[in-house]
Design a protein around this motif. Structure first.
Motif, PDB file in Angstrom:
ATOM      1  N   PHE A 163       0.814  -1.208   0.000  1.00 57.33           N
ATOM      2  CA  PHE A 163       0.000   0.000   0.000  1.00 57.33           C
ATOM      3  C   PHE A 163       0.855   1.267   0.000  1.00 57.33           C
ATOM      4  N   MET A 164       1.978   1.236   0.688  1.00 55.96           N
ATOM      5  CA  MET A 164       2.853   2.405   0.713  1.00 55.96           C
ATOM      6  C   MET A 164       3.452   2.680  -0.664  1.00 55.96           C
ATOM      7  N   VAL A 165       3.707   1.627  -1.424  1.00 56.41           N
ATOM      8  CA  VAL A 165       4.284   1.798  -2.757  1.00 56.41           C
ATOM      9  C   VAL A 165       3.220   2.232  -3.755  1.00 56.41           C
ATOM     10  N   THR A 166       2.008   1.670  -3.673  1.00 58.25           N
ATOM     11  CA  THR A 166       0.978   1.957  -4.678  1.00 58.25           C
ATOM     12  C   THR A 166       0.168   3.220  -4.393  1.00 58.25           C
ATOM     13  N   ALA A 167       0.087   3.682  -3.163  1.00 60.78           N
ATOM     14  CA  ALA A 167      -0.741   4.845  -2.831  1.00 60.78           C
ATOM     15  C   ALA A 167      -0.348   6.106  -3.592  1.00 60.78           C
ATOM     16  N   PRO A 168       0.931   6.452  -3.714  1.00 61.90           N
ATOM     17  CA  PRO A 168       1.257   7.669  -4.482  1.00 61.90           C
ATOM     18  C   PRO A 168       0.865   7.574  -5.953  1.00 61.90           C
ATOM     19  N   MET A 169       0.810   6.382  -6.507  1.00 62.37           N
ATOM     20  CA  MET A 169       0.442   6.223  -7.911  1.00 62.37           C
ATOM     21  C   MET A 169      -1.058   6.387  -8.132  1.00 62.37           C
TER      22      MET A 169
END
Length: 150
Positions: free
Chosen positions: A33-39
């Motif tokens: 979630f930390m990796v995909t949230a900014p996208m």
């Protein structure tokens, strides 16, 4: 009596849950979630007014750029007093890009029909932003009151 019969030792059922595998899964999901949230965050930057809006006072030296969307989703470009025929969104982007090349701080106003789909106006504002319009505003009409105070 030892040889023929073995006594079975009964163990008491354990009433505790081993949570270590759950913690591992939780940490993996947290990283995902930390990796995909900014996208996932997308949008059109719009500066919203913080007070009641007053009519915009146009500057004398710059012609206003007004982009209109009618109820059918057709796009029109108006620079000063010169209007245009309906045009596709890509051609509109090219025209606004040429206008913004001369003066990038020029305000672009969007006039959308109240019956046009919301996505059409958002798509237009995104295209204007890519064309270099940093200051995009929305044109509205004043709400008519019936004299009863509300």
């Amino acid at each position: 009596m030892k040889g023929g019969m073995m006594q079975s030792v009964r163990r008491k059922p354990m009433s505790e849950i081993n949570v270590v595998p759950y913690i591992d899964v939780m940490l993996v999901l947290l990283v995902i979630f930390m990796v995909t949230a900014p996208m996932l965050t997308q949008g059109v930057k719009v500066d919203l007014p913080e007070t009641t809006s007053d009519p915009i006072q146009a500057e004398k030296e710059t012609e206003s750029v007004v982009v209109s969307v009618d109820a059918n989703g057709a796009y029109f470009l108006q620079v000063g007093d010169e209007g245009s025929d309906p045009m596709p969104l890509e051609r509109l982007r090219e025209q606004v890009s040429k206008i913004m090349a001369g003066r990038s701080n020029r305000e672009v106003l969007v006039r959308g029909d109240q019956n046009v789909q919301y996505g059409t106006v958002v798509r237009l504002m995104s295209v204007l932003q890519r064309a270099g319009a940093t200051n995009v505003g929305l044109i509205t009409e004043a709400e008519e009151t019936d004299g009863t105070g509300g």
